[in-house]
Design a protein around this motif. Structure first.
Motif, PDB file in Angstrom:
ATOM      1  N   PHE A  35       0.952  -1.330   0.072  1.00  0.00           N
ATOM      2  CA  PHE A  35       0.017   0.063  -0.089  1.00  0.00           C
ATOM      3  C   PHE A  35       0.886   1.210   0.078  1.00  0.00           C
ATOM      4  CE2 PHE A  35      -2.599  -3.468   1.535  1.00  0.00           C
ATOM      5  CZ  PHE A  35      -3.632  -3.392   0.897  1.00  0.00           C
ATOM      6  N   LEU A  47      -2.916 -10.700  -3.258  1.00  0.00           N
ATOM      7  CA  LEU A  47      -3.936 -10.837  -3.965  1.00  0.00           C
ATOM      8  C   LEU A  47      -3.771 -11.519  -5.197  1.00  0.00           C
ATOM      9  CD1 LEU A  47      -3.782  -7.390  -3.043  1.00  0.00           C
ATOM     10  CD2 LEU A  47      -6.392  -7.908  -3.258  1.00  0.00           C
ATOM     11  N   LYS A  59     -11.500 -12.718  -6.210  1.00  0.00           N
ATOM     12  CA  LYS A  59     -10.030 -12.721  -5.911  1.00  0.00           C
ATOM     13  C   LYS A  59      -9.876 -13.701  -4.750  1.00  0.00           C
ATOM     14  CE  LYS A  59      -9.464  -7.787  -6.240  1.00  0.00           C
ATOM     15  NZ  LYS A  59      -8.989  -6.317  -5.859  1.00  0.00           N
ATOM     16  N   HIS A  72     -10.206   1.383   4.392  1.00  0.00           N
ATOM     17  CA  HIS A  72     -10.762   1.862   3.382  1.00  0.00           C
ATOM     18  C   HIS A  72     -12.193   1.828   3.054  1.00  0.00           C
ATOM     19  CE1 HIS A  72      -9.931  -2.302   1.970  1.00  0.00           C
ATOM     20  NE2 HIS A  72     -10.437  -2.204   1.144  1.00  0.00           N
ATOM     21  N   HIS A  74     -15.081   1.776  -0.652  1.00  0.00           N
ATOM     22  CA  HIS A  74     -15.413   1.699  -2.143  1.00  0.00           C
ATOM     23  C   HIS A  74     -16.317   2.330  -2.319  1.00  0.00           C
ATOM     24  CE1 HIS A  74     -12.436  -1.366  -2.067  1.00  0.00           C
ATOM     25  NE2 HIS A  74     -13.095  -2.171  -1.139  1.00  0.00           N
ATOM     26  N   GLU A  79     -18.914  -5.975  -1.946  1.00  0.00           N
ATOM     27  CA  GLU A  79     -18.061  -7.320  -1.762  1.00  0.00           C
ATOM     28  C   GLU A  79     -18.391  -8.102  -0.679  1.00  0.00           C
ATOM     29  OE1 GLU A  79     -14.011  -5.838  -1.546  1.00  0.00           O
ATOM     30  OE2 GLU A  79     -14.783  -4.465   0.229  1.00  0.00           O
ATOM     31  N   ASN A 158     -14.678  -4.787 -10.093  1.00  0.00           N
ATOM     32  CA  ASN A 158     -13.510  -4.156  -9.348  1.00  0.00           C
ATOM     33  C   ASN A 158     -12.841  -3.137 -10.034  1.00  0.00           C
ATOM     34  OD1 ASN A 158     -11.500  -4.626  -7.098  1.00  0.00           O
ATOM     35  ND2 ASN A 158     -10.432  -5.095  -9.000  1.00  0.00           N
ATOM     36  N   ASN A 164     -10.640   2.625  -4.594  1.00  0.00           N
ATOM     37  CA  ASN A 164     -10.239   2.430  -3.347  1.00  0.00           C
ATOM     38  C   ASN A 164      -9.972   3.814  -2.689  1.00  0.00           C
ATOM     39  OD1 ASN A 164      -9.503  -0.539  -2.928  1.00  0.00           O
ATOM     40  ND2 ASN A 164      -8.529  -0.191  -4.749  1.00  0.00           N
ATOM     41  N   PHE A 166      -9.085   5.320   0.772  1.00  0.00           N
ATOM     42  CA  PHE A 166      -8.348   4.983   2.101  1.00  0.00           C
ATOM     43  C   PHE A 166      -8.329   6.244   3.113  1.00  0.00           C
ATOM     44  CE2 PHE A 166      -6.307   2.221  -1.008  1.00  0.00           C
ATOM     45  CZ  PHE A 166      -6.163   1.177  -0.385  1.00  0.00           C
ATOM     46  N   ARG A 173      -2.113   2.606  -3.823  1.00  0.00           N
ATOM     47  CA  ARG A 173      -2.596   1.222  -3.817  1.00  0.00           C
ATOM     48  C   ARG A 173      -1.640   0.162  -4.427  1.00  0.00           C
ATOM     49  NH1 ARG A 173      -3.290  -3.295  -4.583  1.00  0.00           N
ATOM     50  NH2 ARG A 173      -5.269  -4.571  -4.806  1.00  0.00           N
TER      51      ARG A 173
END
Ligand SMILES: O=C[C@@H](O)[C@@H](O)[C@H](O)CO
Length: 191
Positions: A35, A47, A59, A72, A74, A79, A158, A164, A166, A173
Protein backbone atom coordinates in the motif's frame (compact mmCIF):
# COMPACT_ATOMS: atom_id res chain seq x y z
CA UNK A 1 8.83 -2.65 -2.12
CA UNK A 2 11.99 -4.56 -2.80
CA UNK A 3 11.66 -7.15 -5.53
CA UNK A 4 13.02 -9.69 -3.04
CA UNK A 5 10.06 -8.96 -0.71
CA UNK A 6 7.62 -9.44 -3.59
CA UNK A 7 9.31 -12.72 -4.55
CA UNK A 8 9.15 -13.92 -0.94
CA UNK A 9 5.48 -12.92 -0.58
CA UNK A 10 4.70 -14.82 -3.78
CA UNK A 11 6.45 -17.96 -2.49
CA UNK A 12 4.77 -17.76 0.96
CA UNK A 13 1.29 -17.32 -0.52
CA UNK A 14 1.81 -20.00 -3.19
CA UNK A 15 2.94 -22.47 -0.49
CA UNK A 16 -0.11 -21.72 1.67
CA UNK A 17 -2.52 -22.02 -1.28
CA UNK A 18 -0.93 -25.36 -2.25
CA UNK A 19 -1.06 -26.65 1.33
CA UNK A 20 -4.81 -25.88 1.40
CA UNK A 21 -5.40 -27.41 -2.04
CA UNK A 22 -6.24 -24.14 -3.77
CA UNK A 23 -5.03 -24.85 -7.27
CA UNK A 24 -4.30 -21.60 -9.09
CA UNK A 25 -5.20 -20.92 -12.71
CA UNK A 26 -2.44 -20.71 -15.33
CA UNK A 27 -1.06 -17.16 -15.66
CA UNK A 28 -2.60 -16.11 -12.35
CA UNK A 29 -2.89 -12.32 -12.00
CA UNK A 30 -0.86 -11.59 -8.84
CA UNK A 31 -1.18 -8.29 -7.03
CA UNK A 32 1.22 -7.94 -4.07
CA UNK A 33 1.17 -4.63 -2.25
CA UNK A 34 2.55 -2.76 0.74
CA UNK A 35 0.00 0.00 0.00
CA UNK A 36 2.94 2.30 -0.69
CA UNK A 37 3.76 2.46 3.05
CA UNK A 38 7.08 0.60 2.80
CA UNK A 39 6.37 -1.95 5.55
CA UNK A 40 4.94 -5.10 3.97
CA UNK A 41 5.02 -7.05 7.28
CA UNK A 42 2.64 -4.47 8.82
CA UNK A 43 0.66 -3.14 5.88
CA UNK A 44 0.65 -5.84 3.26
CA UNK A 45 -1.67 -8.00 1.23
CA UNK A 46 -1.15 -10.61 -1.46
CA UNK A 47 -4.00 -10.92 -3.95
CA UNK A 48 -4.82 -12.90 -7.07
CA UNK A 49 -7.58 -11.68 -9.34
CA UNK A 50 -9.18 -14.98 -10.30
CA UNK A 51 -11.96 -13.49 -12.40
CA UNK A 52 -12.30 -9.89 -13.48
CA UNK A 53 -15.25 -9.05 -15.68
CA UNK A 54 -17.14 -5.80 -16.24
CA UNK A 55 -19.96 -7.10 -14.00
CA UNK A 56 -18.15 -9.10 -11.31
CA UNK A 57 -14.82 -10.05 -9.77
CA UNK A 58 -13.41 -12.88 -7.69
CA UNK A 59 -10.15 -12.65 -5.75
CA UNK A 60 -8.11 -14.96 -3.61
CA UNK A 61 -5.99 -13.23 -0.99
CA UNK A 62 -3.35 -14.17 1.54
CA UNK A 63 -2.06 -12.42 4.65
CA UNK A 64 0.14 -13.39 7.57
CA UNK A 65 -0.29 -12.44 11.22
CA UNK A 66 0.68 -8.78 11.67
CA UNK A 67 -0.31 -7.72 8.15
CA UNK A 68 -3.21 -5.28 8.05
CA UNK A 69 -5.10 -4.16 4.99
CA UNK A 70 -5.59 -0.52 5.92
CA UNK A 71 -8.98 1.10 6.44
CA UNK A 72 -10.75 1.90 3.21
CA UNK A 73 -14.07 1.87 1.43
CA UNK A 74 -15.36 1.69 -2.12
CA UNK A 75 -17.67 4.08 -3.93
CA UNK A 76 -19.02 1.43 -6.30
CA UNK A 77 -17.91 -2.05 -5.33
CA UNK A 78 -20.10 -4.32 -3.17
CA UNK A 79 -18.13 -7.27 -1.88
CA UNK A 80 -18.22 -10.37 0.22
CA UNK A 81 -15.03 -10.86 2.23
CA UNK A 82 -14.73 -14.55 3.05
CA UNK A 83 -12.43 -16.31 5.48
CA UNK A 84 -11.31 -19.40 3.57
CA UNK A 85 -8.77 -20.68 6.11
CA UNK A 86 -7.47 -19.46 9.46
CA UNK A 87 -9.35 -16.70 11.25
CA UNK A 88 -9.90 -13.20 9.90
CA UNK A 89 -10.64 -10.12 11.98
CA UNK A 90 -12.26 -7.09 10.36
CA UNK A 91 -12.81 -3.65 11.83
CA UNK A 92 -15.90 -2.05 10.35
CA UNK A 93 -17.18 1.52 10.43
CA UNK A 94 -20.47 2.95 9.18
CA UNK A 95 -18.83 6.27 8.25
CA UNK A 96 -15.23 7.34 7.61
CA UNK A 97 -13.32 6.81 10.90
CA UNK A 98 -11.42 9.73 12.38
CA UNK A 99 -11.34 12.08 15.34
CA UNK A 100 -14.20 14.25 14.05
CA UNK A 101 -16.37 11.41 12.77
CA UNK A 102 -19.92 11.21 14.03
CA UNK A 103 -20.58 7.49 14.05
CA UNK A 104 -24.08 6.02 14.44
CA UNK A 105 -24.68 4.00 17.58
CA UNK A 106 -24.92 0.83 15.55
CA UNK A 107 -25.25 -0.50 12.04
CA UNK A 108 -25.98 -3.82 10.40
CA UNK A 109 -24.00 -5.98 7.99
CA UNK A 110 -24.94 -9.41 6.69
CA UNK A 111 -22.73 -12.17 8.10
CA UNK A 112 -23.33 -15.45 6.32
CA UNK A 113 -26.45 -13.81 4.89
CA UNK A 114 -27.97 -12.97 8.29
CA UNK A 115 -28.17 -9.46 9.80
CA UNK A 116 -25.42 -8.77 12.32
CA UNK A 117 -25.56 -5.59 14.40
CA UNK A 118 -22.34 -3.96 15.54
CA UNK A 119 -20.99 -0.68 16.87
CA UNK A 120 -19.03 1.42 14.42
CA UNK A 121 -15.36 0.46 14.79
CA UNK A 122 -16.20 -2.86 16.41
CA UNK A 123 -14.24 -5.95 15.46
CA UNK A 124 -15.88 -8.80 13.61
CA UNK A 125 -14.11 -12.16 13.78
CA UNK A 126 -14.73 -14.53 10.88
CA UNK A 127 -13.82 -18.19 11.33
CA UNK A 128 -13.01 -20.23 8.24
CA UNK A 129 -16.06 -20.59 6.02
CA UNK A 130 -17.74 -17.35 7.13
CA UNK A 131 -18.33 -14.23 5.07
CA UNK A 132 -19.40 -10.64 5.56
CA UNK A 133 -21.16 -8.58 2.93
CA UNK A 134 -19.99 -4.98 2.59
CA UNK A 135 -21.92 -2.44 0.59
CA UNK A 136 -20.20 0.69 -0.80
CA UNK A 137 -19.59 3.20 1.99
CA UNK A 138 -18.85 0.67 4.74
CA UNK A 139 -15.26 1.33 5.86
CA UNK A 140 -13.19 -1.76 6.58
CA UNK A 141 -9.73 -2.88 7.63
CA UNK A 142 -8.76 -6.51 8.14
CA UNK A 143 -5.98 -8.77 9.34
CA UNK A 144 -5.47 -12.43 10.23
CA UNK A 145 -6.01 -13.37 13.84
CA UNK A 146 -4.33 -16.69 13.05
CA UNK A 147 -0.76 -17.26 11.82
CA UNK A 148 -1.93 -16.92 8.23
CA UNK A 149 -5.19 -16.56 6.43
CA UNK A 150 -6.59 -17.36 3.02
CA UNK A 151 -9.24 -14.79 2.21
CA UNK A 152 -11.77 -14.83 -0.60
CA UNK A 153 -13.50 -11.91 -2.20
CA UNK A 154 -16.53 -12.04 -4.46
CA UNK A 155 -17.74 -8.68 -5.67
CA UNK A 156 -19.38 -6.51 -8.23
CA UNK A 157 -17.03 -4.81 -10.70
CA UNK A 158 -13.56 -4.20 -9.29
CA UNK A 159 -11.56 -1.10 -10.11
CA UNK A 160 -8.45 -0.99 -7.95
CA UNK A 161 -7.07 2.06 -9.78
CA UNK A 162 -10.06 4.32 -9.04
CA UNK A 163 -12.28 2.68 -6.44
CA UNK A 164 -10.26 2.41 -3.24
CA UNK A 165 -10.73 5.29 -0.80
CA UNK A 166 -8.29 4.97 2.11
CA UNK A 167 -8.46 6.75 5.46
CA UNK A 168 -4.71 7.37 5.23
CA UNK A 169 -4.06 9.83 2.39
CA UNK A 170 -0.42 8.62 2.11
CA UNK A 171 -1.54 5.27 0.77
CA UNK A 172 -0.95 4.29 -2.82
CA UNK A 173 -2.77 1.12 -3.84
CA UNK A 174 0.16 -0.35 -5.81
CA UNK A 175 3.77 -0.53 -4.65
CA UNK A 176 6.79 1.22 -6.06
CA UNK A 177 9.36 -1.49 -6.82
CA UNK A 178 13.08 -1.47 -6.03
CA UNK A 179 14.88 -4.06 -8.17
CA UNK A 180 17.30 -5.94 -5.92
CA UNK A 181 17.01 -9.41 -7.51
CA UNK A 182 15.43 -10.96 -10.62
CA UNK A 183 11.62 -11.03 -10.67
CA UNK A 184 9.96 -14.40 -10.02
CA UNK A 185 6.74 -12.98 -11.53
CA UNK A 186 5.27 -9.80 -12.96
CA UNK A 187 2.49 -8.17 -10.94
CA UNK A 188 -0.84 -7.02 -12.34
CA UNK A 189 0.31 -3.42 -11.86
CA UNK A 190 3.39 -4.05 -14.05
CA UNK A 191 1.50 -5.39 -17.07
O1 LIG B 1 -11.33 -5.06 0.97
C1 LIG B 1 -10.50 -5.42 0.19
C2 LIG B 1 -10.67 -5.37 -1.23
O2 LIG B 1 -11.60 -4.47 -1.66
C3 LIG B 1 -9.47 -5.49 -2.14
O3 LIG B 1 -9.97 -6.14 -3.28
C4 LIG B 1 -8.84 -4.20 -2.56
O4 LIG B 1 -8.00 -4.44 -3.66
C5 LIG B 1 -8.05 -3.54 -1.46
O5 LIG B 1 -7.48 -2.34 -1.90
Amino acid sequence: MKRSDINRAFRDAAACFAAHHWTLPPNAAWDITDFGLGDFARHGLTLINLAEEPEYCEKLMYARRGQTTPGHTHAKKKEDIICRSGELTLELWAVRPGPDAVQPASFTVPVNGLPHVLRSGEKLVLPAGSRVTLIPGIWHAFYPSSEECIIGEVSTANDDVNDNIFTNPDIGRFPGIEEDEPAALRLLSEK
